[in-house]
Design an enzyme around this catalytic site. Structure first.
Site, short mmCIF file in Angstrom:
data_model
loop_
_atom_site.label_atom_id
_atom_site.label_comp_id
_atom_site.label_asym_id
_atom_site.label_seq_id
_atom_site.Cartn_x
_atom_site.Cartn_y
_atom_site.Cartn_z
CG ASP A 1 -1.81 1.15 1.34
OD1 ASP A 1 -2.40 1.55 0.32
OD2 ASP A 1 -1.94 1.71 2.46
CG ASP B 1 -1.78 7.44 0.27
OD1 ASP B 1 -0.76 8.04 -0.11
OD2 ASP B 1 -2.79 7.31 -0.45
#
Length: 234
Positions: free
Chosen positions: A16, A18
């Site tokens: 991922d 953020d």
């Protein structure tokens, strides 16, 4: 290797973006940046942007409504101004947020021979140069794809599956199928901070709760998943 020796499985490492590889939310930060450069009304944009972000954290975001909102200023200003703003955003917001420990983690997996992908809900306009800065590159980016109209500019809609929640799993299945692979053919690992990524974390062989939000931290502890506080003690 003899004819009877099975080929080693491809090692696939998914990140991922953020709050996982970045200590900020790049999508939310882009919205705040567009206000700072005068593209949006400060009070109204902040109110709506913060409300959408709260929905994302709660797992209730309508991503189609959000993308229409988030790209409105970008679409209005056109390609030339958008490219200049994107470069300024990278210089002033993203580059200072890049952390050596995140770069080192990506590089460690690359040196080990892993196929490394960034799989993010944030749209490809915002994240493509970030993937390049992290050394993954555009080919290693699975992001929410912005659709284009007949003129070739962004329409405000999403092209294909939004790359969030169960949509990340669908996008990964498409990626694997395009290479004539299935999950069983790869040894997979996923790093994420968010409960939104639970479908993907539950699918891979090695889930890693990274800088996890409280709910994911509790779940990871209960399931015996690895917990990585990449940016230090929370």
């Amino acid at each position: 290797m003899t004819a009877n020796t099975p080929s080693p499985r491809l090692r696939l490492t998914l990140f991922d973006l953020d709050h996982t590889l970045l200590p900020i939310d790049s999508d939310h930060a882009w919205g705040a940046f567009t206000t700072r450069i005068g593209w949006t009304d400060p009070a109204e944009f902040e109110r709506r942007n913060d409300a959408f972000y709260a929905d994302y954290q709660a797992g209730t975001l309508d991503v189609h409504d959000y993308v229409r909102f988030a790209t409105a200023a970008l679409r209005r200003h056109g390609p030339e101004a958008a490219a200049a703003a994107q470069a300024q955003f990278m210089r002033e917001v993203i580059s200072p947020a890049l952390r050596p420990q995140a770069l080192a983690l990506v590089q460690r997996h690359q040196r080990a021979g892993d196929e490394v992908l960034i799989v993010t809900a944030t749209n490809d306009f915002v994240t493509r140069p970030i993937a390049l800065a992290l050394g993954v590159g555009a080919d290693g980016l699975l992001a929410t794809q912005l659709a284009r109209d007949a003129s070739g500019w962004y329409s405000g809609e999403i092209d294909g599956w939004p790359c969030m929640r169960a949509g990340k799993l669908r996008r990964m299945e498409q990626w694997l199928a395009a290479r004539q692979l299935a999950w069983e053919d790869v040894e997979s690992r996923c790093y994420s901070d968010s409960m939104n990524d639970l479908p993907l974390l539950e699918k891979v062989d090695h889930p890693v709760a990274t800088n996890p939000e409280p709910r994911l931290r509790a779940l990871a502890r209960a399931r015996g998943w690895r917990i990585l506080d990449l940016f230090g003690t929370p």
